[in-house]
Design an enzyme around this catalytic site. Sequence first.
Site, PDB file in Angstrom:
ATOM      1  N   LYS A 180       3.328 -16.225  -1.478  1.00 53.08           N
ATOM      2  CA  LYS A 180       3.037 -16.618  -2.850  1.00 53.08           C
ATOM      3  C   LYS A 180       3.652 -15.584  -3.776  1.00 53.08           C
ATOM      4  CE  LYS A 180      -0.553 -17.335  -6.277  1.00 53.08           C
ATOM      5  NZ  LYS A 180       0.103 -16.350  -7.183  1.00 53.08           N
ATOM      6  N   GLY A 237      -4.335  -7.335  -4.707  1.00 54.42           N
ATOM      7  CA  GLY A 237      -4.558  -7.805  -6.065  1.00 54.42           C
ATOM      8  C   GLY A 237      -5.933  -7.425  -6.576  1.00 54.42           C
ATOM      9  N   SER A 238      -6.435  -8.214  -7.503  1.00 51.61           N
ATOM     10  CA  SER A 238      -7.695  -7.894  -8.161  1.00 51.61           C
ATOM     11  C   SER A 238      -8.885  -8.109  -7.232  1.00 51.61           C
ATOM     12  CB  SER A 238      -7.867  -8.759  -9.413  1.00 51.61           C
ATOM     13  OG  SER A 238      -8.140 -10.095  -9.062  1.00 51.61           O
ATOM     14  N   GLY A 242      -9.741 -11.361  -4.888  1.00 50.67           N
ATOM     15  CA  GLY A 242      -9.845 -11.043  -3.475  1.00 50.67           C
ATOM     16  C   GLY A 242     -11.170 -11.451  -2.865  1.00 50.67           C
ATOM     17  N   GLU A 259      -6.245  -5.390  -0.139  1.00 46.93           N
ATOM     18  CA  GLU A 259      -6.169  -4.131  -0.863  1.00 46.93           C
ATOM     19  C   GLU A 259      -6.568  -4.462  -2.292  1.00 46.93           C
ATOM     20  OE1 GLU A 259      -2.931  -1.255  -2.835  1.00 46.93           O
ATOM     21  OE2 GLU A 259      -2.378  -2.067  -0.870  1.00 46.93           O
ATOM     22  N   CYS A 296      -1.848   1.607  -7.136  1.00 45.73           N
ATOM     23  CA  CYS A 296      -3.148   1.372  -6.508  1.00 45.73           C
ATOM     24  C   CYS A 296      -3.824   2.676  -6.120  1.00 45.73           C
ATOM     25  CB  CYS A 296      -2.993   0.471  -5.292  1.00 45.73           C
ATOM     26  SG  CYS A 296      -1.596   0.890  -4.249  1.00 45.73           S
ATOM     27  N   GLU A 388     -13.028   0.122 -12.408  1.00 45.89           N
ATOM     28  CA  GLU A 388     -11.614   0.467 -12.307  1.00 45.89           C
ATOM     29  C   GLU A 388     -10.929   0.252 -13.651  1.00 45.89           C
ATOM     30  OE1 GLU A 388      -7.990  -0.175  -9.148  1.00 45.89           O
ATOM     31  OE2 GLU A 388      -9.100  -1.947  -9.761  1.00 45.89           O
TER      32      GLU A 388
END
Length: 529
Positions: A180, A237-238, A242, A259, A296, A388
Amino acid sequence: MTAHPMLIAGEWRSAPADASTFQPSNPSTGELLPDTYPVASSAEIDALLDAGLSASQTLAETDPTAIAAFLEAYADGIAAATDELAALASTETGLPVKPRLEVVEIPRTTGQLRQAAAAARAGDWKQPVIDTANNLRSQLEPLGKPVLVIGPNNFPFAFNGIAGGDFAAAIATGHAVIAKAHPAHPGTSKRLAEIALAATATAGVPTATIQLYYRSSHAEGHRMASDPRLGAIGFTGSEGAGRKIKAAADAVGKPAYFELSSVNPVAFLPGALAEKAADLATEFSGSCLLGTGQFCTNPGLLLTIAGADTETFLTTAAANFNAAPSGVMLVPSLPGELDASVKALVADGAELMGRGTQPTEPGFRAQPALLRVSGATFLGDPKAFQREMFGPGALVVVAADADELAAVAEHLESSLTASFYSASDGSDDALYDRLVPIIAAKAGRLLNDKMPTGVAVSPAMVHGGPFPAGGHPGFTAVGIPASLRRFGALRCYDNVRAGRLPATLQDKNPNGVIWRLIDGTWTQADVAS
């Protein structure tokens, strides 16, 4: 305007004229780019899954040397197109062509593809085990189904769904990949897919070894995540997205590797600050502001103990943040999300110490932010103070003493990294020894006297951690061959006739290179007759 086609079953397939579409933006200018990309329909998702399943079944029986040849041909194609790819990615992401894309990220991407090729050829990722006394043999093998790889916005090459680490690991272990593209850089992903498709012909692997779509509805994405034709998922991703993908995968027992969110705590112990507080502040500021904070492993939470040296550190760091320009972020929503996080932290009791210059240029630009909070206030609501701040933002926790700092450490959530700066004369060793067992268990990588921003592509690297920083504390997204093992299925052959065993489990070592555990000893030798 005609939308770009998707790569399905080895062909560039145009979406229907009435398909939903989207346009990416140029983050440096804020302007929409002229290209249009389609949202995949239910029928197209099914076609991706069907073709991926067929290709994966073929790849599971394919000679690893052909898979390695594909990865190497793909790496060669990317390297040959470096200038074109870097220019395209810079337009879509606002990241600089040099050094970030041309000098750092594209060579890193080709390097990890070549490392994955070498691992596929050697076969060590399978970890064959042979017990001759009981005639039992086992190893990791392909799942026989495709892997869905969803890459992030911040690395258009090294973590791209069609070229990054998860992609390389899935291919090297004998899986087709359904990639994707991230909506922030679909054109870059499409060009990579074109190069990859050419490499399938060069290596003689199925053309559906790689497939690409750009976006789907949330409902279709969740259906895909739980579909029995899919073998596994790799997602970067977020945390919000996730968790939804994880729920869909967990409901059907599908392996999924993530992650997600990470604040990457950095402890500056008193002795280290006494030695060089101002220098450490500059080192920290450079790491936090690097790439507009869009790494990240960005150091987002600092742990300190109150004192004059801590104030020197904070004064220097605040000055660095105040002087920092408002850098370009990858998508339109990110500057506003950073502002919202800063306001929420202030409302909860943090003090804003430094804020970068107001943006005056067009584009998606974020003001750097440095905040501080007392240890006591942090302990009043630890979760709120660990939100975050994706981008150039960090919070410094100033504990009253070592006991309060240890209490703060107990309330830390999981992260990809945990870093400690301690004095060279050993004066911080007792505090270090007290804190490490508390903090290190919550992170995948422990650092000493070093910022966490860099992630080397090394067999010893761990880029993961407990959920939600990573998908599972036993796995890594970077580091070959360990990253390959995420996509393996452990299978045992009990009293199976010799001629029916996979080559790597037969008595003769098939390539003379693969390491096998034979009757308790790791060896490259054949099984003794």
